[in-house]
Design a protein around this motif. Structure first.
Motif, PDB file in Angstrom:
ATOM      1  N   UNK A  40       0.897  -1.071   0.131  1.00 47.25           N
ATOM      2  CA  UNK A  40      -0.272   0.103   0.367  1.00 47.25           C
ATOM      3  C   UNK A  40       1.103   1.188  -0.065  1.00 47.25           C
ATOM      4  N   UNK A  41       0.855   2.016  -1.102  1.00 50.60           N
ATOM      5  CA  UNK A  41       1.404   3.623  -0.619  1.00 50.60           C
ATOM      6  C   UNK A  41       1.968   3.554  -1.885  1.00 50.60           C
ATOM      7  N   UNK A  42       2.736   4.070  -1.928  1.00 46.19           N
ATOM      8  CA  UNK A  42       3.263   6.239  -1.546  1.00 46.19           C
ATOM      9  C   UNK A  42       2.885   6.694  -1.359  1.00 46.19           C
ATOM     10  N   UNK A  61       7.523   1.380  -6.573  1.00 45.82           N
ATOM     11  CA  UNK A  61       8.058   0.600  -7.715  1.00 45.82           C
ATOM     12  C   UNK A  61       9.375   2.049  -8.088  1.00 45.82           C
ATOM     13  N   UNK A  62       9.422   3.244  -8.510  1.00 40.54           N
ATOM     14  CA  UNK A  62      10.223   3.869  -9.281  1.00 40.54           C
ATOM     15  C   UNK A  62      11.826   3.958  -8.406  1.00 40.54           C
ATOM     16  N   UNK A 115      13.656  -1.284  -1.807  1.00 43.63           N
ATOM     17  CA  UNK A 115      14.222  -2.762  -2.017  1.00 43.63           C
ATOM     18  C   UNK A 115      12.413  -3.262  -2.284  1.00 43.63           C
ATOM     19  N   UNK A 116      11.751  -3.451  -3.059  1.00 45.63           N
ATOM     20  CA  UNK A 116      10.418  -3.883  -2.645  1.00 45.63           C
ATOM     21  C   UNK A 116      10.707  -5.434  -3.631  1.00 45.63           C
ATOM     22  N   UNK A 117      11.787  -6.305  -3.140  1.00 42.91           N
ATOM     23  CA  UNK A 117      11.232  -7.667  -3.040  1.00 42.91           C
ATOM     24  C   UNK A 117      11.783  -7.957  -1.400  1.00 42.91           C
ATOM     25  N   UNK A 155      -1.191   2.635 -10.225  1.00 41.99           N
ATOM     26  CA  UNK A 155      -1.800   3.882 -11.232  1.00 41.99           C
ATOM     27  C   UNK A 155      -0.765   4.910 -11.677  1.00 41.99           C
ATOM     28  N   UNK A 156      -0.291   4.471  -9.576  1.00 41.92           N
ATOM     29  CA  UNK A 156       0.458   5.651  -9.347  1.00 41.92           C
ATOM     30  C   UNK A 156       1.637   6.154  -9.928  1.00 41.92           C
TER      31      UNK A 156
END
Length: 215
Positions: A63-65, A153-154, A160-162, A178-179
């Motif tokens: 969730x986010x950012x 994900x930018x 570090x999403x993983x 879609x952010x």
């Protein structure tokens, strides 16, 4: 050691971590996760909640950012009463000495730590356990016209999403998927001076109220 726990500042200006004292016995446990006078004493201004929110997330939910326009902004006091989340804070205040720096703090139902986020910073989290519950008090009510998001994900955010998701595939809402990227919203991000002015106004009101109460 204080029986009411303590607040300590973190590396992003205005962000504080509250570590409660948990009283446990054969029945379970009890602790205070927010007390107005302790908060105001530690931060120099009060938190007057206008809304209380709760989300329940499956493991892997991202969730986010999210952030809000300033003024008025939306400060948050965040805890995880069930499960475990990696809570993410990104300084989105243009002009801040820590602009675009980020923090990751694990909140869970064991240590029961509480995170305070001042107005202007971005907030998100990754659920690391099934049925993770996140509760937060906010200084302003939700206003969809004033609420915005940046894609976690930018690469410009350096998250570090993983690692946040502990290897799980992210589960996102359509809105968060879609952010926009940071570059698309950079010029409209909250101004650091405006954020500090909002906090100063709270401090002045609190000091005046305390002065009058002491007479």
């Amino acid at each position: 050691m204080s029986t009411r726990g303590s607040y300590r500042p973190l590396d992003i200006d205005g962000v504080h971590l509250f570590e409660p004292v948990i009283h446990g016995d054969a029945r379970g446990s009890f602790h205070e996760w927010f007390k107005a006078d302790a908060f105001a004493e530690a931060l120099g201004h009060p938190l007057i909640p206008e809304q209380a929110n709760m989300s329940v997330s499956a493991a892997g939910v991202l969730r986010g950012l999210h952030y809000a326009d300033v003024p008025p902004g939306q400060a948050k006091l965040v805890c995880c009463p069930a499960g475990r989340v990696a809570d993410v804070v990104v300084d989105l205040r243009r002009g801040s000495p820590t602009f675009l720096e980020h923090l990751v703090v694990e909140l869970d139902d064991v240590d029961r730590r509480v995170l305070y986020l001042p107005v202007g910073v971005g907030h998100g989290f990754a659920a690391r356990a099934e049925g993770s519950v996140v509760c937060y008090l906010t200084s302003a009510a939700w206003d969809p016209a004033a609420e915005h998001a940046v894609s976690m994900a930018d690469p410009a955010l350096g998250l570090d999403l993983p690692a946040l998701l502990e290897g799980r595939e992210p589960i996102l809402s359509d809105k968060d998927r879609a952010a926009p990227a940071l570059a698309e919203v950079r010029e409209s991000l909250p101004d650091y001076a405006d954020c500090r002015a909002a906090e100063a106004e709270l401090r002045d009101l609190w000091a005046a109220a305390n002065g009058e109460a002491g007479r």
